[in-house]
Design a protein around this motif. Structure first.
Motif, PDB file in Angstrom:
ATOM      1  N   LEU A  78     -42.501 142.817  81.604  1.00  0.00           N
ATOM      2  CA  LEU A  78     -41.012 142.499  80.846  1.00  0.00           C
ATOM      3  C   LEU A  78     -40.640 143.893  80.436  1.00  0.00           C
ATOM      4  N   GLN A  79     -39.308 143.813  80.109  1.00  0.00           N
ATOM      5  CA  GLN A  79     -38.661 144.887  79.461  1.00  0.00           C
ATOM      6  C   GLN A  79     -37.935 144.325  78.253  1.00  0.00           C
ATOM      7  N   ALA A  80     -37.684 145.697  77.364  1.00  0.00           N
ATOM      8  CA  ALA A  80     -37.045 145.237  76.219  1.00  0.00           C
ATOM      9  C   ALA A  80     -35.620 144.456  76.263  1.00  0.00           C
ATOM     10  N   GLY A  81     -35.133 143.406  76.043  1.00  0.00           N
ATOM     11  CA  GLY A  81     -33.811 142.707  76.296  1.00  0.00           C
ATOM     12  C   GLY A  81     -34.141 141.701  77.247  1.00  0.00           C
ATOM     13  N   ASP A  82     -35.298 141.271  77.748  1.00  0.00           N
ATOM     14  CA  ASP A  82     -35.613 140.085  78.627  1.00  0.00           C
ATOM     15  C   ASP A  82     -35.673 139.051  77.924  1.00  0.00           C
ATOM     16  N   ILE A  83     -34.874 137.922  78.556  1.00  0.00           N
ATOM     17  CA  ILE A  83     -35.106 136.528  77.828  1.00  0.00           C
ATOM     18  C   ILE A  83     -35.971 135.726  78.884  1.00  0.00           C
ATOM     19  N   VAL A  84     -37.104 135.008  78.430  1.00  0.00           N
ATOM     20  CA  VAL A  84     -37.637 134.201  79.145  1.00  0.00           C
ATOM     21  C   VAL A  84     -37.245 132.786  78.831  1.00  0.00           C
ATOM     22  N   ILE A  85     -36.773 131.886  79.769  1.00  0.00           N
ATOM     23  CA  ILE A  85     -36.330 130.779  79.557  1.00  0.00           C
ATOM     24  C   ILE A  85     -37.291 129.695  80.202  1.00  0.00           C
ATOM     25  N   MET A  86     -37.842 128.498  79.413  1.00  0.00           N
ATOM     26  CA  MET A  86     -38.744 127.829  79.984  1.00  0.00           C
ATOM     27  C   MET A  86     -38.417 125.986  79.728  1.00  0.00           C
ATOM     28  N   MET A  87     -38.384 125.202  80.678  1.00  0.00           N
ATOM     29  CA  MET A  87     -37.974 123.987  80.403  1.00  0.00           C
ATOM     30  C   MET A  87     -38.614 122.836  81.145  1.00  0.00           C
ATOM     31  N   THR A  88     -38.580 121.869  80.877  1.00  0.00           N
ATOM     32  CA  THR A  88     -39.243 120.543  81.406  1.00  0.00           C
ATOM     33  C   THR A  88     -38.239 119.942  82.460  1.00  0.00           C
ATOM     34  N   ASP A  89     -38.788 119.022  83.400  1.00  0.00           N
ATOM     35  CA  ASP A  89     -38.407 118.488  84.337  1.00  0.00           C
ATOM     36  C   ASP A  89     -36.963 117.610  83.921  1.00  0.00           C
ATOM     37  N   GLY A  90     -36.992 117.309  82.908  1.00  0.00           N
ATOM     38  CA  GLY A  90     -35.685 116.512  82.342  1.00  0.00           C
ATOM     39  C   GLY A  90     -34.603 117.236  82.359  1.00  0.00           C
ATOM     40  N   ILE A  91     -34.557 118.790  82.279  1.00  0.00           N
ATOM     41  CA  ILE A  91     -33.268 119.655  82.294  1.00  0.00           C
ATOM     42  C   ILE A  91     -33.401 120.145  83.710  1.00  0.00           C
ATOM     43  N   TYR A  92     -34.611 120.420  84.260  1.00  0.00           N
ATOM     44  CA  TYR A  92     -34.556 121.062  85.763  1.00  0.00           C
ATOM     45  C   TYR A  92     -34.073 120.212  86.822  1.00  0.00           C
ATOM     46  N   ASP A  93     -34.400 118.894  86.696  1.00  0.00           N
ATOM     47  CA  ASP A  93     -33.980 117.722  87.446  1.00  0.00           C
ATOM     48  C   ASP A  93     -32.606 117.279  87.211  1.00  0.00           C
ATOM     49  N   ALA A  94     -31.919 117.563  86.433  1.00  0.00           N
ATOM     50  CA  ALA A  94     -30.718 117.028  85.941  1.00  0.00           C
ATOM     51  C   ALA A  94     -29.781 116.840  87.062  1.00  0.00           C
ATOM     52  N   PRO A  95     -29.445 118.054  87.952  1.00  0.00           N
ATOM     53  CA  PRO A  95     -28.548 117.967  89.103  1.00  0.00           C
ATOM     54  C   PRO A  95     -28.888 116.928  90.199  1.00  0.00           C
ATOM     55  N   GLY A  96     -30.079 116.606  90.247  1.00  0.00           N
ATOM     56  CA  GLY A  96     -30.376 115.280  91.289  1.00  0.00           C
ATOM     57  C   GLY A  96     -30.915 115.868  92.600  1.00  0.00           C
ATOM     58  N   HIS A  97     -31.179 115.095  93.548  1.00  0.00           N
ATOM     59  CA  HIS A  97     -31.862 115.814  94.799  1.00  0.00           C
ATOM     60  C   HIS A  97     -30.880 116.420  95.874  1.00  0.00           C
ATOM     61  N   ALA A  98     -29.643 116.197  95.754  1.00  0.00           N
ATOM     62  CA  ALA A  98     -28.705 116.622  96.533  1.00  0.00           C
ATOM     63  C   ALA A  98     -28.380 118.045  96.490  1.00  0.00           C
ATOM     64  N   VAL A  99     -28.928 118.612  95.126  1.00  0.00           N
ATOM     65  CA  VAL A  99     -28.338 119.777  94.954  1.00  0.00           C
ATOM     66  C   VAL A  99     -29.492 120.929  94.818  1.00  0.00           C
ATOM     67  N   ASN A 100     -29.318 122.149  95.289  1.00  0.00           N
ATOM     68  CA  ASN A 100     -30.385 123.262  95.114  1.00  0.00           C
ATOM     69  C   ASN A 100     -30.485 123.450  93.493  1.00  0.00           C
ATOM     70  N   LYS A 101     -31.786 123.000  93.170  1.00  0.00           N
ATOM     71  CA  LYS A 101     -31.855 123.114  91.687  1.00  0.00           C
ATOM     72  C   LYS A 101     -32.074 124.305  91.182  1.00  0.00           C
ATOM     73  N   GLU A 102     -33.014 125.353  91.808  1.00  0.00           N
ATOM     74  CA  GLU A 102     -33.068 126.651  91.381  1.00  0.00           C
ATOM     75  C   GLU A 102     -31.639 127.426  91.239  1.00  0.00           C
ATOM     76  N   LEU A 103     -30.862 127.521  92.380  1.00  0.00           N
ATOM     77  CA  LEU A 103     -29.740 128.204  92.281  1.00  0.00           C
ATOM     78  C   LEU A 103     -28.566 127.559  91.107  1.00  0.00           C
ATOM     79  N   TRP A 104     -28.610 126.232  91.205  1.00  0.00           N
ATOM     80  CA  TRP A 104     -27.952 125.579  89.949  1.00  0.00           C
ATOM     81  C   TRP A 104     -28.178 125.875  88.668  1.00  0.00           C
ATOM     82  N   MET A 105     -29.532 126.403  88.243  1.00  0.00           N
ATOM     83  CA  MET A 105     -30.077 126.747  87.150  1.00  0.00           C
ATOM     84  C   MET A 105     -29.774 127.919  86.820  1.00  0.00           C
ATOM     85  N   LYS A 106     -29.855 128.933  87.860  1.00  0.00           N
ATOM     86  CA  LYS A 106     -29.640 130.141  87.883  1.00  0.00           C
ATOM     87  C   LYS A 106     -27.871 130.500  87.366  1.00  0.00           C
ATOM     88  N   ARG A 107     -27.147 129.653  87.944  1.00  0.00           N
ATOM     89  CA  ARG A 107     -25.901 129.830  87.592  1.00  0.00           C
ATOM     90  C   ARG A 107     -25.594 129.417  86.357  1.00  0.00           C
TER      91      ARG A 107
END
Length: 834
Positions: free
Chosen positions: A740-769
């Motif tokens: 890592l570098q100075a200024g980097d931000i590490v974000i960790m989450m449980t499946d309650g947040i990551y699976d929020a958009p449902g199965h029809a959405v690309n979850k990784e792209l949705w979370m990155k946005r």
């Protein structure tokens, strides 16, 4: 057969001389052994002889010409502490009392006798304890003195007062001797005398000298020579404070024994102080100081004749001091705190304890390693040999089953055994390939030979099913043993590292310590001690003892910045501990400051808005420069899920803090959860181990959702495919390591947040946005905003436990960085050549 006689001239003479020489050697050897026996006996009984000599002098000792409190007190302490020396000590006390004025011998003998009877009486009821000794001495002395008053001259209040004073002095001297006599009876190589024990020892020695009052050798007073000799030894060992203390105590007790010598207290105190002040000049300076001190005060107190006598007495003490072996002075120095010999003795003792501890830890490490190898060997042996009995098992089951009542049994198993064995092997292979095989699918050659094809096939299928169950349990046992072997190996490695850390000894760096002391004294700080443990880059450890002033944080604002400037490395205060609140001293440990620091934020919500969430989180420093950010999601919701997730994190943190390898720690937590959870309960683990010196980060992701690293406008996903812990025994752990570098931000989450958009959405792209849209650098604000966005996306409904943990890597910038002192050079660190 006749005897052959050979007569060689001179042979008998040579034999006779050889025998005489041999006898001479034997005689000399016997003489040497006879001389050694008394020396060996003397060495074995030296403490008894010393205590007996002291008893003789204490039996003769008196103060104020009529009080003799020393004998009974000494007898009482010997009776309790060294009962094996009681007989010679008693004889010596009574023999010494014969030289005292009458009726002192009778009084002392009566006191000893009464004390002995009291001791025997208490001993019969198991109440003869050392704590009762002063009271027993008081009673014995007072009863004898009271009887003497009643049966002797007419009763006077003065005689009663002196008798009471004698009993009280005996009581006090018993307390003193209880502290002093163990120095002569118990030989402890690392025995450290306290201040009161040193004072009691001086009183005991002065009391012994009192027994020499009145003895002269060539008109030189023996007690004066011995007292000045004692001052010379203690002034050389302890300096001016101890020399003056010995002079005061010795002079006081001697003046009580001889009132005409009251000036000796001032003379000895001044001589001891002056001799101790010149202690740095070794023996010669100490002798000169004592001679000057005694001569100056003798001129002031006495006439010319007494001055010469006092000078000769000092010279006699100096002669005794010169012939005193260095070993005796060194032995005394080891007992007196503050001396170099005592410090060296304590250091050697600490080193022996450290080496012994390291050896014991190393032995335990070897034991655990041997146990690990034993488990591995047992498991490997079973894995190799388990295939050997499979064929015999199948053959025996068929032979004892369908073939037992077959008319062709002898034909198949006796006449054509090898052919039957081969056909049985083919059928078993077919059953293994297809457990649902029927009669039509078996080889045709077997159907023509065997008359009970169906029964044999059914028996083999049944045995194969049993075999599969057995193999499953054996495989689980094998996996468990393999895991135990790995855990024992991990514990062994941790203990081996601990032993290596214990044996690490600080290198003596006197020049660097003096450089730090000079720099701090230039700033007006009171420094009591400096010890450099390590100057390795990134692992600096410096311990400083200084006078702590309330209201001024000199450590963080002055000393740490100054050390940072000298070492050209950020130094911080690790911890402080107060030594003595009375003296205002504190011990402060300075060490290398971390290069990076981690700021964190946490936000979460329970399913349906409940109070208790099944998610657990942790943000803690592991103690080795590593910061851990961890998140765990238990199966389901509520209290049971919370219990599983918190247990997983707690055990994992403790194992990592002990120094265990990350993969082995995960496997250990997995086995523990499997043992304590009979139901299908498991937990995910998402942990980031951030090195605060290099920012190198290890991600341990066990069935967890991907984590994300926000670096400016870029969002980097971090994921790994592992099963949750607590489901299967043999879990595979994949570690992801990133810098890592100075200024980097590490974000960790449980499946309650990551699976929020449902199965029809690309979850990784949705979370990155979603993360890219957050225009904030504060970790807590990021966590709150992300949680709010997800809840709003779900139309304010919380379908599962939600937790998000955010950690930001930043450069560590101390509030007080460096403090430069003009003229102070950078410190030269010792270099290690490998």
């Amino acid at each position: 057969m006749e005897k052959l006689n050979v007569n060689i001239p001179g042979l008998k003479t040579l034999q006779r001389e050889a025998m005489m020489e041999e006898n001479g050697w034997m005689a000399r050897l016997r003489n040497m052994q006879m001389l050694q026996r008394p020396l060996q006996l003397l060495a074995a009984k030296k403490w008894m002889l010393l205590l007996t000599l002291m008893a003789f002098l204490l039996g003769k000792a008196m103060i104020l010409s009529e009080l003799s409190p020393f004998a009974i007190a000494y007898f009482a302490v010997i009776a309790f502490m060294r009962r094996d020396y009681l007989l010679p000590v008693t004889v010596a006390l009574i023999a010494g009392s014969l030289f005292a004025p009458f009726p002192a011998p009778l009084i002392i003998a009566a006191e000893l006798l009464i004390f002995y009877f009291i001791h025997r009486g208490l001993n019969a009821f198991d109440h003869a304890e050392l704590s009762y000794a002063p009271l027993m001495v008081f009673v014995s002395s007072f009863v004898v003195k009271l009887f003497t008053i009643m049966t002797g001259p007419p009763f006077t209040w003065y005689s009663l007062l002196m008798s009471s004073l004698d009993a009280i002095l005996s009581f006090v001297l018993t307390l003193v001797f209880i502290q002093a006599i163990p120095v002569f009876t118990y030989r402890k190589k690392n025995y450290q005398l306290r201040s009161e024990e040193i004072l009691c020892l001086i009183i005991l020695l002065a009391s012994v000298m009192t027994g020499a009052v009145g003895w002269t050798v060539y008109s030189l007073s023996v007690e004066h020579v011995l007292s000045r000799y004692l001052i010379l030894i203690f002034a050389l060992v302890g300096g001016a404070p101890l020399g003056a203390s010995v002079g005061v105590v010795t002079g006081l007790i001697l003046s009580l024994a001889d009132i005409s010598a009251i000036y000796q207290m001032s003379l000895l105190a001044f001589s001891g102080m002056l001799a101790g002040m010149l202690r740095e000049g070794k023996k010669g300076a100490v002798m000169l100081g004592m001679l000057l001190g005694s001569s100056i005060l003798s001129i002031y107190f006495s006439g010319p004749a007494d001055v010469m006598t006092s000078t000769w007495e000092s010279c006699a003490a100096i002669v005794l001091f010169l012939i005193t072996p260095k070993s005796i002075i060194k032995m005394i120095s080891k007992y007196v705190p503050g001396t170099n010999d005592h410090s060296k003795s304590q250091h050697e003792y600490a080193k022996r304890v450290r080496d012994l501890t390291a050896d014991r830890v190393t032995q335990f490490s070897r034991v655990f390693r041997q146990l690990s190898q034993s488990f591995g060997q047992v498991a490997g042996t079973e894995e190799v040999s388990k295939r050997n009995g499979e064929m015999d098992h199948f053959m025996n089951a068929v032979a004892e089953g369908p073939c037992s009542n077959c008319f062709k049994r002898s034909h198949c198993w006796d006449a054509k055994f090898y052919q039957t064995y081969k056909y049985m092997t083919d059928v078993m292979t077919a059953v293994e390939e297809n457990p649902e095989i029927n009669d039509q699918q078996i080889p045709k050659e077997w159907a023509r030979i065997c008359g009970k094809t169906g029964e044999v096939l059914q028996e083999m299928k049944q045995q194969y099913n049993l075999y599969q169950h057995d193999m499953q349990w054996k495989r689980q046992i094998y996996d468990s043993r393999h895991l135990v072997a790995e855990q024992l190996s991990g514990v062994s490695q941790v203990m081996e590292d601990l032993a290596r850390e214990i044996q690490r000894e600080g290198q003596a760096m006197y020049r660097q310590e003096e450089q730090i002391r000079e720099a701090l004294e230039q700033l007006g700080l009171s420094i009591q001690g400096i010890e450099i443990i390590s100057l390795d880059s990134g692992h600096v450890e410096i311990e400083i003892v200084h006078a702590f002033t309330r209201g001024y944080d000199e450590c963080r604002k002055i000393i740490a910045p100054l050390l940072s400037d000298i070492l050209d490395e950020h130094i911080a205060v690790h911890h402080e501990s107060s030594i003595s609140s009375k003296d205002g001293l504190a011990t402060v440990m300075f060490g290398s400051a971390k290069t990076f620091e981690i700021t964190t934020g946490i936000a979460g919500a329970a399913k349906g808005g409940d109070m208790l969430s099944g998610d657990s989180f942790s943000m803690v420093e592991l103690g080795n420069g590593t910061f851990a950010v961890a998140l765990s999601d238990g199966m389901g919701n509520g209290e049971r899920a919370k219990q599983e997730s918190s247990t997983a994190l707690s055990i994992l943190e403790q194992l990592l803090q002990s120094g265990m390898d990350e993969k082995l720690a995960i496997k250990s937590v997995n086995s523990i959860l499997m043992l304590r959870s009979p139901d299908e309960v498991y937990a995910t683990v998402d942990m980031a181990l951030i090195d605060q010196y290099t920012a190198e980060t290890t991600f341990m992701k066990i069935a967890s959702t991907p984590s994300f690293i926000k670096r400016g406008l870029e969002v980097i996903p971090v994921s790994a495919s592992n099963l949750p812990i607590g489901i299967i025994q043999d879990i595979e752990v994949d570690l992801v390591t990133l810098k890592l570098q100075a200024g980097d931000i590490v974000i960790m989450m449980t499946d309650g947040i990551y699976d929020a958009p449902g199965h029809a959405v690309n979850k990784e792209l949705w979370m990155k946005r979603m993360i890219q849209e957050i225009d904030n650098e504060d970790p807590q604000q990021i966590a709150d905003i992300l949680l709010e966005k997800v809840i709003r996306y779900q139309q304010n409904m919380i379908h599962d436990d939600m937790t998000v943990v955010v950690g930001k890597v930043e450069h560590y910038r101390p509030e007080w960085t460096t403090l430069h002192v003009p003229g102070l050079e950078r410190m030269e660190r010792p270099r290690t050549v490998s």
